[in-house]
Design a protein around this motif. Sequence first.
Motif, PDB file in Angstrom:
ATOM      1  N   ASP A 171       0.858  -1.177   0.000  1.00 31.14           N
ATOM      2  CA  ASP A 171       0.000   0.000   0.000  1.00 31.14           C
ATOM      3  C   ASP A 171       0.901   1.235   0.000  1.00 31.14           C
ATOM      4  OD1 ASP A 171      -1.724   2.102   0.471  1.00 31.14           O
ATOM      5  OD2 ASP A 171      -2.811   1.125   2.096  1.00 31.14           O
ATOM      6  N   LYS A 172       0.879   1.997  -1.075  1.00 34.61           N
ATOM      7  CA  LYS A 172       1.779   3.146  -1.232  1.00 34.61           C
ATOM      8  C   LYS A 172       1.212   4.444  -0.658  1.00 34.61           C
ATOM      9  CE  LYS A 172       4.357   0.435  -3.791  1.00 34.61           C
ATOM     10  NZ  LYS A 172       5.519  -0.255  -3.217  1.00 34.61           N
ATOM     11  N   SER A 173       0.068   4.372   0.006  1.00 38.57           N
ATOM     12  CA  SER A 173      -0.606   5.596   0.437  1.00 38.57           C
ATOM     13  C   SER A 173       0.248   6.423   1.384  1.00 38.57           C
ATOM     14  CB  SER A 173      -1.939   5.256   1.113  1.00 38.57           C
ATOM     15  OG  SER A 173      -2.783   4.565   0.222  1.00 38.57           O
ATOM     16  N   LEU A 176       3.197   7.976  -0.390  1.00 36.17           N
ATOM     17  CA  LEU A 176       2.795   9.125  -1.195  1.00 36.17           C
ATOM     18  C   LEU A 176       2.501  10.338  -0.322  1.00 36.17           C
ATOM     19  CD1 LEU A 176       0.597   7.291  -3.820  1.00 36.17           C
ATOM     20  CD2 LEU A 176       2.469   8.864  -4.374  1.00 36.17           C
ATOM     21  N   LEU A 216       6.973   3.835  -8.230  1.00 35.24           N
ATOM     22  CA  LEU A 216       5.718   3.976  -8.963  1.00 35.24           C
ATOM     23  C   LEU A 216       5.895   4.121 -10.469  1.00 35.24           C
ATOM     24  CD1 LEU A 216       3.736   6.447  -6.649  1.00 35.24           C
ATOM     25  CD2 LEU A 216       3.564   3.970  -6.728  1.00 35.24           C
ATOM     26  N   ASP A 219       3.835   1.847 -12.617  1.00 41.38           N
ATOM     27  CA  ASP A 219       2.421   2.224 -12.617  1.00 41.38           C
ATOM     28  C   ASP A 219       2.151   3.280 -13.674  1.00 41.38           C
ATOM     29  OD1 ASP A 219       1.062   1.083  -9.865  1.00 41.38           O
ATOM     30  OD2 ASP A 219       3.201   1.413  -9.664  1.00 41.38           O
ATOM     31  N   GLU A 225      -1.889   0.447 -10.909  1.00 41.13           N
ATOM     32  CA  GLU A 225      -2.827   0.855  -9.863  1.00 41.13           C
ATOM     33  C   GLU A 225      -2.640   2.304  -9.447  1.00 41.13           C
ATOM     34  OE1 GLU A 225      -3.853  -0.354  -5.192  1.00 41.13           O
ATOM     35  OE2 GLU A 225      -2.388  -1.531  -6.362  1.00 41.13           O
ATOM     36  N   TYR A 226      -1.394   2.753  -9.406  1.00 41.99           N
ATOM     37  CA  TYR A 226      -1.110   4.096  -8.891  1.00 41.99           C
ATOM     38  C   TYR A 226      -0.795   5.102 -10.005  1.00 41.99           C
ATOM     39  CZ  TYR A 226      -1.057   2.112  -4.218  1.00 41.99           C
ATOM     40  OH  TYR A 226      -1.422   1.495  -3.053  1.00 41.99           O
ATOM     41  N   TYR A 227      -1.312   4.850 -11.192  1.00 46.86           N
ATOM     42  CA  TYR A 227      -1.047   5.755 -12.319  1.00 46.86           C
ATOM     43  C   TYR A 227      -1.494   7.181 -11.986  1.00 46.86           C
ATOM     44  CZ  TYR A 227      -1.290   7.965 -16.910  1.00 46.86           C
ATOM     45  OH  TYR A 227      -1.146   8.832 -17.967  1.00 46.86           O
ATOM     46  N   GLU A 229      -2.149   8.601  -9.103  1.00 45.71           N
ATOM     47  CA  GLU A 229      -1.399   9.181  -7.996  1.00 45.71           C
ATOM     48  C   GLU A 229      -0.025   9.658  -8.465  1.00 45.71           C
ATOM     49  OE1 GLU A 229      -4.373   6.417  -6.097  1.00 45.71           O
ATOM     50  OE2 GLU A 229      -3.166   6.467  -7.908  1.00 45.71           O
TER      51      GLU A 229
END
Length: 448
Positions: A171-173, A176, A216, A219, A225-227, A229
Amino acid sequence: MGLFDRLRGDDDPRVAFIGIDGVPHSLLEKHPSRFPNFAALADEGSAAAIDSIVPPESSACWPSLTTGVNPGETGVYGFQDREIGSYDTYVPMGRDVQATRVWDRIADNGRDATVLNVPVTFPPQRNVQRMVSGFLSPGVDKAAYPDDLRDYLESIDYRIDTNAKLGHNDDKSEFLDVSHETLDKRFEAFTHYIEQDDWDLFFGVFMTTDRVNHFLFEDYARDGEYYEEFMSFYEKVDDYVGEIRDMLPEDVTLVVASDHGFTVQDYEVEINQWLQDEGWLSFAGDDHEELGDIDDDTRAYSLIPGRLYLNLEGREPRGSVPKSEYEAVRDKLKAEIEALEGPDGTPVAKRVVEKEDAFRGDHDDIAPDLTIIPNHGFDLKAKFKSHDDGVFSTGPRNGMHSFENATLFVDEPDATITDADLLDIAPTLLELMDVEYARADFDGASLV
């Protein structure tokens, strides 16, 4: 038009340099609608992709970018370098850079430089107006000079770097969030000192772009998934560069550049494991974790990224390769590296560069004998401990540095960015500032 008048009393032209570590030119060029400020800078000034240096690693790149000379002159080849006549290694810091930085040339001409967050500048220099060191610094309290700079940075909770370890999480939240906070504080500090308007050269680096790319970039490149973001982060970078451009006075030329490009990483390649498997590298005993553990039968070893050294008689303490066989052994190793293929059959090496073709200067005695420039997808590692996963594996990173596709923007329509590379930036900055220099001082040349 700047937002405020020039506070200093002279008319010498000035430069604001903004570094965007690891940003590939193609990323900015392909999305003008999402990055309108970079698009405007390209349309109204000059912009193009440029080459990095050999090797394209930030610890080597920033000393070369800020001096205009190759690692044979700077004495810095990567994140880890080896001692002369020893198997001991060290992490190069600011005082290990043996060439003259562009801000030192400014100071020698009686002009002032504000230098913020440039990698490989710790400890901060005392001969510049103000400096906070960047990547590899232990913290703001020791990395900032003078005291009022330190006090201000601490008051805004300035961060030298984001927390890259958070990028290892699936989970990159949180990664980020912290990266955005780091970027915001960097922009806050940059604009605070740009508005002081008391400098001749402003030199600041956004490092967080490199960190986001490492975790990322796939992505972005493969619509993962995180394009969104990823793109949103770069929209903020674009906004910040646009705001900086708008606030600069008319006598200041904006230059924006990265130190290397970026691409997707598919595999980590353990070069020392491959050297072991092929009989080039061996260790004394099973418990080995560092270069000093190699035994007398070793013929070659590697340091990141892709730097290969022969275990040469008279140069290494336990050298096994006679000097009379240097060329033949190096040619054999080069040929074997060129034949190395990844799991999908793609050659790992795009090219293998010989020492004398990349490094010249008083400090080429610690230069690698060969340097691998990998094909996209193969990130070169150099662990000394045996790697259970073999030569090829995957890790938390999905983006890697590239030699080509670094970026350069100059807010000057007459700049000629053709066949340019990182070594052209320092003389270009001096030319824009009307600072005299000898052409022979640089490996690059001014683009204006």
